[in-house]
Design a protein around this motif. Structure first.
Motif, short mmCIF file in Angstrom:
data_model
loop_
_atom_site.label_atom_id
_atom_site.label_comp_id
_atom_site.label_asym_id
_atom_site.label_seq_id
_atom_site.Cartn_x
_atom_site.Cartn_y
_atom_site.Cartn_z
N ASN A 2 -3.89 1.02 9.35
CA ASN A 2 -3.84 -0.09 10.29
C ASN A 2 -2.63 0.02 11.20
O ASN A 2 -1.58 0.51 10.77
CB ASN A 2 -3.74 -1.42 9.53
N PRO A 3 -2.73 -0.45 12.42
CA PRO A 3 -1.53 -0.50 13.28
C PRO A 3 -0.59 -1.61 12.80
O PRO A 3 -1.02 -2.54 12.12
CB PRO A 3 -2.09 -0.83 14.66
N ILE A 4 0.69 -1.47 13.17
CA ILE A 4 1.66 -2.54 12.91
C ILE A 4 1.81 -3.32 14.21
O ILE A 4 2.17 -2.74 15.24
CB ILE A 4 3.05 -1.95 12.57
N ARG A 5 1.51 -4.63 14.15
CA ARG A 5 1.83 -5.47 15.32
C ARG A 5 2.52 -6.72 14.77
O ARG A 5 1.88 -7.66 14.33
CB ARG A 5 0.57 -5.78 16.14
N LEU A 6 3.83 -6.62 14.78
CA LEU A 6 4.66 -7.52 13.99
C LEU A 6 5.54 -8.39 14.89
O LEU A 6 6.12 -7.91 15.86
CB LEU A 6 5.56 -6.65 13.10
N GLN A 213 11.94 -6.02 1.13
CA GLN A 213 10.82 -7.00 1.15
C GLN A 213 9.99 -6.83 2.42
O GLN A 213 8.76 -6.90 2.39
CB GLN A 213 11.36 -8.44 1.13
N LEU A 214 10.70 -6.59 3.53
CA LEU A 214 10.03 -6.40 4.82
C LEU A 214 9.16 -5.14 4.78
O LEU A 214 7.99 -5.15 5.18
CB LEU A 214 11.12 -6.28 5.88
N LEU A 215 9.74 -4.07 4.25
CA LEU A 215 9.00 -2.80 4.14
C LEU A 215 7.74 -2.98 3.30
O LEU A 215 6.68 -2.46 3.63
CB LEU A 215 9.87 -1.74 3.46
N ASP A 216 7.88 -3.73 2.21
CA ASP A 216 6.77 -3.93 1.29
C ASP A 216 5.60 -4.63 2.01
O ASP A 216 4.44 -4.23 1.88
CB ASP A 216 7.27 -4.76 0.10
N ILE A 217 5.91 -5.66 2.80
CA ILE A 217 4.87 -6.40 3.52
C ILE A 217 4.17 -5.45 4.50
O ILE A 217 2.94 -5.42 4.60
CB ILE A 217 5.49 -7.60 4.28
N ILE A 218 4.96 -4.65 5.22
CA ILE A 218 4.38 -3.76 6.23
C ILE A 218 3.53 -2.68 5.56
O ILE A 218 2.42 -2.37 6.01
CB ILE A 218 5.50 -3.13 7.09
N GLN A 219 4.04 -2.11 4.48
CA GLN A 219 3.30 -1.03 3.84
C GLN A 219 1.96 -1.53 3.28
O GLN A 219 0.95 -0.84 3.37
CB GLN A 219 4.15 -0.35 2.77
N LYS A 220 1.95 -2.74 2.75
CA LYS A 220 0.68 -3.30 2.26
C LYS A 220 -0.29 -3.47 3.43
O LYS A 220 -1.48 -3.19 3.31
CB LYS A 220 0.93 -4.65 1.59
N LYS A 221 0.21 -3.94 4.56
CA LYS A 221 -0.66 -4.14 5.73
C LYS A 221 -1.18 -2.81 6.26
O LYS A 221 -2.34 -2.68 6.64
CB LYS A 221 0.14 -4.87 6.83
N LEU A 222 -0.34 -1.78 6.24
CA LEU A 222 -0.76 -0.46 6.73
C LEU A 222 -1.92 0.09 5.90
O LEU A 222 -2.82 0.72 6.42
CB LEU A 222 0.41 0.53 6.66
N LYS A 223 -1.86 -0.17 4.58
CA LYS A 223 -2.89 0.40 3.68
C LYS A 223 -4.14 -0.46 3.63
O LYS A 223 -5.21 0.02 3.28
CB LYS A 223 -2.32 0.52 2.27
N HIS A 224 -4.00 -1.75 3.97
CA HIS A 224 -5.11 -2.68 3.79
C HIS A 224 -6.22 -2.39 4.80
O HIS A 224 -5.97 -2.30 5.98
CB HIS A 224 -4.60 -4.11 4.01
#
Ligand code: AP5
Length: 225
Positions: A2-6, A213-224
């Protein structure tokens, strides 16, 4: 992937710019826009926009929604971010529900909507100390702190050697007004993004606690998927 759009949300001095730099260093394809940096660059170039922005910023007031929205939307178009595969990070915009609705209308037709909003939750007592020691390099937006991450040479940007400056809105009086503005606008803004289902929060006093914590949120979104 997934793209990151944060969007990073947080009180003045909570570390949005600092966490942005760390994320850019961790994700090679990621780019960022900070509305505050865009405005400060206009001020430094002495443009008409900059003249108007300076009056609001030095007084700790938010600029009119239409003004900032046009500035940031133009930047998104110029950078070619209006595409479903684009990955990017916003710091400081949207800051009101009106701005958030405008951004959503701009991005939705391009299937490029925000997919994560993260609130940096840092105690106000910690923030006040940080602001007194902050220096910035306006052309790049690089941020320094005399105790936390001082420049290699006193008063000069590490990469360009150009002078660092103190932000005129980093006085105790103006900072108090900026905090008030934040407190007034953040609750409805958070509700807007919570209703869409993309609001997250990370809490802590140091980057060592916040950043993982920030990395964890992003990494979950990338894999989802
Ligand atoms: P803007 O530039 O967006 O300022 P802000 O939101 O007030 O946030 P700051 O830039 O002060 O803080 P930050 O969270 O980025 O913290 P930083 O990483 O620097 O906006 C400025 C003005 O422009 C507004 O007041 C308004 O007038 C106008 N404006 C902008 N956007 C607008 C919009 N959308 N609508 C209307 N008006 C708008 O960190 C702070 C300090 O702490 C640094 O010195 C840093 O080195 C240090 N630090 C950071 N993290 C840590 C840590 N973990 N430990 C120790 N020190 C740390």
């Amino acid at each position: 992937m997934n793209p990151i759009r944060l969007l990073l949300l947080g009180a003045p001095g909570s570390g949005k710019g600092t966490q942005t730099s760390r994320l850019l260093a961790s994700f090679q394809h990621l780019e960022s826009v900070s509305s505050g940096d865009l405005l400060r660059q206009q001020i430094q170039r002495k443009t008409e926009l900059g003249r108007i922005a300076a009056a609001y910023i030095s007084d700790g007031r938010l600029l009119p929604d239409a003004f900032v929205t046009e500035l940031v939307h133009n930047e998104l178009s110029t950078k070619g971010w209006l595409s479903p595969k684009s990955s990017w990070l916003l710091d400081g915009f949207p800051r009101t529900v009106t701005q958030a609705k405008s951004l959503r209308s701009k991005l939705t037709p391009h299937k490029a909507s925000l997919n994560m909003v993260v609130e940096l939750d840092v105690p106000e007592s910690v923030i006040l100390d940080r602001i007194e020691n902050r220096y910035v390099h306006v052309p790049s937006g690089r941020i320094y702190n005399l105790t936390y991450n001082p420049p290699k040479v006193d008063g000069l940007d590490d990469l360009t050697g150009e002078p660092l400056t103190k932000r005129p809105d980093d006085t105790a009086e103006v900072f108090g007004k900026r905090l008030d503005s934040y407190r007034q606008t953040v609750t409805p803004l958070k509700k807007f993004y919570a209703d869409i289902g993309i609001l997250h929060k990370v809490s802590g006093e140091t980057s060592d606690i916040i950043f993982p914590q920030l990395l964890d949120i992003i990494q979950k979104k990338l894999k989802h998927v």
